[in-house]
Design a protein around this motif. Structure first.
Motif, PDB file in Angstrom:
ATOM      1  N   GLN A   1      81.092  37.360  34.741  1.00 26.47           N
ATOM      2  CA  GLN A   1      80.363  37.676  35.960  1.00 26.47           C
ATOM      3  C   GLN A   1      78.991  37.013  35.919  1.00 26.47           C
ATOM      4  O   GLN A   1      78.185  37.278  35.042  1.00 26.47           O
ATOM      5  N   VAL A   2      78.732  36.168  36.914  1.00 24.67           N
ATOM      6  CA  VAL A   2      77.442  35.482  36.973  1.00 24.67           C
ATOM      7  C   VAL A   2      76.342  36.468  37.339  1.00 24.67           C
ATOM      8  O   VAL A   2      76.509  37.309  38.236  1.00 24.67           O
ATOM      9  N   SER A  25      73.166  33.551  33.916  1.00 26.06           N
ATOM     10  CA  SER A  25      74.021  33.936  32.802  1.00 26.06           C
ATOM     11  C   SER A  25      75.410  34.285  33.320  1.00 26.06           C
ATOM     12  O   SER A  25      75.607  34.511  34.511  1.00 26.06           O
ATOM     13  N   GLY A  26      76.387  34.276  32.401  1.00 31.75           N
ATOM     14  CA  GLY A  26      77.723  34.728  32.742  1.00 31.75           C
ATOM     15  C   GLY A  26      78.753  33.642  32.996  1.00 31.75           C
ATOM     16  O   GLY A  26      79.927  33.949  33.209  1.00 31.75           O
ATOM     17  N   ASP A  27      78.341  32.392  33.018  1.00 31.34           N
ATOM     18  CA  ASP A  27      79.284  31.289  33.245  1.00 31.34           C
ATOM     19  C   ASP A  27      78.605  29.999  32.805  1.00 31.34           C
ATOM     20  O   ASP A  27      77.489  30.010  32.258  1.00 31.34           O
ATOM     21  N   TRP A 114      74.070  35.844  44.085  1.00 30.86           N
ATOM     22  CA  TRP A 114      72.675  36.041  44.477  1.00 30.86           C
ATOM     23  C   TRP A 114      71.964  36.938  43.489  1.00 30.86           C
ATOM     24  O   TRP A 114      72.568  37.860  42.920  1.00 30.86           O
ATOM     25  N   GLY A 115      70.680  36.661  43.300  1.00 32.86           N
ATOM     26  CA  GLY A 115      69.840  37.580  42.552  1.00 32.86           C
ATOM     27  C   GLY A 115      69.236  38.622  43.470  1.00 32.86           C
ATOM     28  O   GLY A 115      69.461  38.605  44.689  1.00 32.86           O
TER      29      GLY A 115
END
Length: 124
Positions: A1-2, A25-27, A114-115
């Motif tokens: 999961q990004v 992070s995550g990918d 999205w952040g």
């Protein structure tokens, strides 16, 4: 999961500078084109800048061209937004976004992740 986590926003005087950071992070970072958008209260989300997955191409909104610079730090999986000559109209929440495509886009609907955003307030 990004996951995308923005930082660097704060109160700054008009004419000043800020550097925003987005931690990815995550990918695999290089599989994503990245962008910054902003949203002010009562307004639609607005494209600010984007960078291709290789950092070979960058794209800017006319309103920030010549003042903002987007870049990628591949060693730290981070996207940076250097903002200079800030104006009161730059006040907004700045959000980082990522899409699984080689080039960037100005359309927020093209982005997959999205952040939460970081607040930038420019006082005049």
């Amino acid at each position: 999961q990004v996951q995308l986590v923005e930082s660097g926003g704060r109160l700054v005087q008009a004419g000043g500078s800020l550097r925003l950071s987005c931690q990815f992070s995550g990918d695999t970072f290089t599989n994503y084109a990245m962008a910054w958008f902003r949203q002010a209260p009562g307004k639609e989300r607005e494209f600010v800048a984007a960078v291709s997955w290789s950092a070979g191409s960058t794209y800017y909104a006319d309103s920030v061209k010549g003042r903002f610079t987007i870049s990628r730090d591949f060693g730290n999986n981070t996207v940076l937004l250097e903002m200079n000559s800030l104006k009161s109209e730059d006040t907004a929440r700045y959000l980082c976004a990522g899409m699984t495509w080689y080039s960037g886009s100005e359309d927020p609907d093209d982005y997959d992740y999205w952040g939460q955003g970081t607040q930038v307030t420019v006082s005049s």
